[in-house]
Design a protein around this motif. Structure first.
Motif, PDB file in Angstrom:
ATOM      1  N   TRP A   1       0.848  -1.073   0.117  1.00  0.00           N
ATOM      2  CA  TRP A   1      -0.133   0.052  -0.358  1.00  0.00           C
ATOM      3  C   TRP A   1       1.243   0.878  -0.119  1.00  0.00           C
ATOM      4  CZ3 TRP A   1      -0.494   3.475   3.699  1.00  0.00           C
ATOM      5  CH2 TRP A   1      -1.231   4.409   3.810  1.00  0.00           C
ATOM      6  N   ALA A   2       1.660   0.996   0.193  1.00  0.00           N
ATOM      7  CA  ALA A   2       2.705   2.620   0.852  1.00  0.00           C
ATOM      8  C   ALA A   2       3.576   2.486  -0.410  1.00  0.00           C
ATOM      9  CB  ALA A   2       3.911   1.934   1.944  1.00  0.00           C
ATOM     10  N   LEU A   3       4.213   1.760  -0.836  1.00  0.00           N
ATOM     11  CA  LEU A   3       5.093   2.293  -1.933  1.00  0.00           C
ATOM     12  C   LEU A   3       3.960   2.548  -3.319  1.00  0.00           C
ATOM     13  CD1 LEU A   3       6.836  -1.605  -2.415  1.00  0.00           C
ATOM     14  CD2 LEU A   3       7.756   0.665  -1.304  1.00  0.00           C
ATOM     15  N   ARG A   4       3.061   2.244  -3.208  1.00  0.00           N
ATOM     16  CA  ARG A   4       1.601   3.229  -4.338  1.00  0.00           C
ATOM     17  C   ARG A   4       1.369   4.701  -3.960  1.00  0.00           C
ATOM     18  NH1 ARG A   4      -2.680  -1.406  -4.553  1.00  0.00           N
ATOM     19  NH2 ARG A   4      -1.888  -1.501  -2.603  1.00  0.00           N
ATOM     20  N   GLY A   5       3.017   5.319  -3.874  1.00  0.00           N
ATOM     21  CA  GLY A   5       2.358   6.249  -4.119  1.00  0.00           C
ATOM     22  C   GLY A   5       3.358   7.346  -2.910  1.00  0.00           C
ATOM     23  N   GLY A   6       3.836   6.448  -1.824  1.00  0.00           N
ATOM     24  CA  GLY A   6       4.105   6.785  -0.910  1.00  0.00           C
ATOM     25  C   GLY A   6       6.080   7.264  -0.638  1.00  0.00           C
ATOM     26  N   GLY A   7       6.499   6.995  -1.816  1.00  0.00           N
ATOM     27  CA  GLY A   7       7.829   7.399  -2.952  1.00  0.00           C
ATOM     28  C   GLY A   7       8.494   6.287  -1.993  1.00  0.00           C
ATOM     29  N   GLY A   8       9.869   7.040  -2.096  1.00  0.00           N
ATOM     30  CA  GLY A   8      11.073   5.872  -2.063  1.00  0.00           C
ATOM     31  C   GLY A   8      11.438   6.214  -0.330  1.00  0.00           C
ATOM     32  N   ASN A   9      10.427   5.864   0.229  1.00  0.00           N
ATOM     33  CA  ASN A   9      10.634   6.531   2.117  1.00  0.00           C
ATOM     34  C   ASN A   9      11.042   4.623   2.407  1.00  0.00           C
ATOM     35  OD1 ASN A   9       9.995   8.846   3.155  1.00  0.00           O
ATOM     36  ND2 ASN A   9       8.849   9.093   1.665  1.00  0.00           N
ATOM     37  N   PHE A  10      11.255   3.775   1.603  1.00  0.00           N
ATOM     38  CA  PHE A  10      10.780   2.557   2.712  1.00  0.00           C
ATOM     39  C   PHE A  10      11.808   1.399   2.318  1.00  0.00           C
ATOM     40  CE2 PHE A  10       6.999   4.355   1.616  1.00  0.00           C
ATOM     41  CZ  PHE A  10       6.885   4.194   3.258  1.00  0.00           C
ATOM     42  N   GLY A  11      12.611   1.827   1.280  1.00  0.00           N
ATOM     43  CA  GLY A  11      13.660   0.421   1.303  1.00  0.00           C
ATOM     44  C   GLY A  11      14.092   1.060  -0.685  1.00  0.00           C
TER      45      GLY A  11
END
Length: 466
Positions: free
Chosen positions: A184-194
């Motif tokens: 969910w987060a990767l679809r619009g949350g940018g390169g914040n997570f890994g």
């Protein structure tokens, strides 16, 4: 960094390691926007996932901040940093198409042109952006708007799974069934997570031949053109994409020489439905007003996707903003027309995109991409070549942005927004509840905010979001 450390990193990676003393350093640190001039401690040009793992682990051991570069097209300059490590994915450009399942596995360094060329072998396409030299990774992670939006939605809406290297140097896969909150987060949350190393996309039948081109009108007729576009778009088929482009006519083969340099408002037309219906479908566009020139012609999908490349090449100076407007009524039209009539350089552009149909049919909570309202995206592209023009051109963009915000929905499209220390456009895009949810995912995968060279989301507490 000292030579011993660089040599140790070279021994770990199959790809290239470039330090400040190496001959190719200036080329390796360069990005699309010449406004961005950073000097990283090292550039790790990775050739595969194992290289990315090695680079991440090395950076953590050395205490280096990490910037991730896919296509290097970020206008905000997120693909580089000072005194840290740039994990450069530009050597990872593989695209594997499964024509039976209608899916594609795409490495994170691929450009849109790479994806288009491979998928079009089978008459298939991923909905992506409008310039073939854009990187697929940044585009997807922040949304992905282009000509297929009306029929097939955003790029992130067509993402099926993603492989990601965490800041701990572990590989995880996110999908609806595996780590759904991260997906969910990767679809619009940018390169914040890994560091996403590959994407799996859903493909759609498009091409190989389309009807596309420009219908050019004098810039002083912009209010009438925008009013026509608004009314036409309300009932046009989903397989017809029409934007408005304010620009000075380029010295290009498709522009009659008598119009070179002239201020124009173009209808940028792209029809990708049944070709036997193409000319009839676009006829109302051709009959509107008295176009200075009509450039509509059959062409390949790949050619259409690269039509705008020459207007915004790498190496120019850029400062951009954008705003979603809920409607295009008289006041909004006049404001947009005034901005388009006052371009600060011969290569600055204002793009008017209708945002509707498939993109707004997605539930607002289905993805981290926050904006799902019928609206108009106004993209203001300040672009120039001489540094002496920087203050004037950047001031024009900020003034244009302020004028649009008076009518806007209070948010921007992050892929078309430069960083500005005096405004927080990230929080203007995500509401408080969505931002809190993203912060929990950030805390689960990057609790120390190692990946902060992005439209950054500070991590919340350490609770798991898996």
């Amino acid at each position: 960094m000292n030579n011993d450390a660089l040599d140790r990193l070279r021994g770990m990676l199959l790809g290239e390691v470039v330090g400040p003393a190496d001959p190719g350093y200036d080329a390796a640190r360069g990005v699309y926007n010449a406004m961005i001039d950073k000097r990283p401690a090292v550039v790790a040009r990775c050739r595969g996932t194992s290289d990315v793992i090695g680079a991440v682990r090395f950076a953590r051991e050395e205490g280096l901040p990490i910037a991730v570069r896919g296509g290097g097209h970020s206008v905000a300059g997120h693909g580089t940093c000072d005194d840290g490590m740039v994990i450069d994915l530009s050597l990872m450009r593989g695209v594997h198409v499964d024509p039976v399942r209608r899916t594609a596995r795409v490495q994170a360094g691929a450009l849109l042109g790479d994806v288009d060329r491979e998928t079009q072998v089978y008459g298939l396409a991923v909905p992506t952006g409008q310039m073939s030299e854009t990187g697929i990774a940044g585009l997807t992670l922040n949304g992905g708007l282009g000509m297929l939006l009306h029929k097939y939605g955003l790029t992130c809406d067509n993402l099926l799974s993603a492989d990601m290297v965490t800041v701990a140097g572990e590989v995880v896969t996110a999908s609806e069934d595996s780590r759904p909150e991260l997906f969910w987060a990767l679809r619009g949350g940018g390169g914040n997570f890994g560091v996403v190393t590959s994407f799996e996309f859903r493909l759609h039948p498009v091409g190989p031949t389309m009807l596309a081109g420009f219908l050019a009108h004098p810039a002083e007729q912009a209010p009438q053109v925008l009013e026509f576009l608004r009314d036409f778009s309300a009932t046009s088929p989903a397989h017809l994409s029409v934007d408005a482009l304010f620009m000075r006519a380029p010295e290009a083969d498709f522009v009659p020489s008598e119009f070179w340099g002239m201020p124009l408002v173009n209808l940028f037309v792209r029809y990708f439905g049944p070709m036997e219906e193409a000319w009839q479908t676009v006829q109302p566009l051709r009959e509107f007003g008295a176009p200075l020139f009509d450039g509509l012609q059959p062409m390949s999908y790949v050619a259409v996707q690269s039509m705008l490349d020459a207007f915004s090449p790498a190496g120019n100076l850029h400062y951009w903003t954008s705003e979603f407007l809920p409607q295009l009524q008289e006041k909004e039209i006049n404001a947009v027309a005034a901005i388009g009539a006052d371009l600060p350089s011969s290569i600055s552009i204002v793009n008017v995109h209708p945002f509707d149909t498939a993109a707004t049919a997605v539930s607002p909570d289905a993805t981290a991409f926050a904006h799902r309202q019928d609206s108009w995206l106004i993209h203001v592209i300040g672009q120039w070549e001489d540094t002496a023009d920087t203050d004037r051109c950047r001031t024009w963009v900020k003034k244009a942005g302020a004028a649009l915000q008076a009518f806007g929905l209070g948010n921007t499209y992050l892929n078309t927004t430069s960083e500005d220390e005096r405004t927080d456009r990230v929080r203007a895009f995500w509401d408080g509840e969505r931002l809190a949810r993203l912060a929990r995912v950030k805390a689960a995968y990057d609790p120390d905010n190692v990946l902060r060279f992005n439209h950054n989301i500070p991590p919340a507490g350490k609770e798991s979001a898996r």
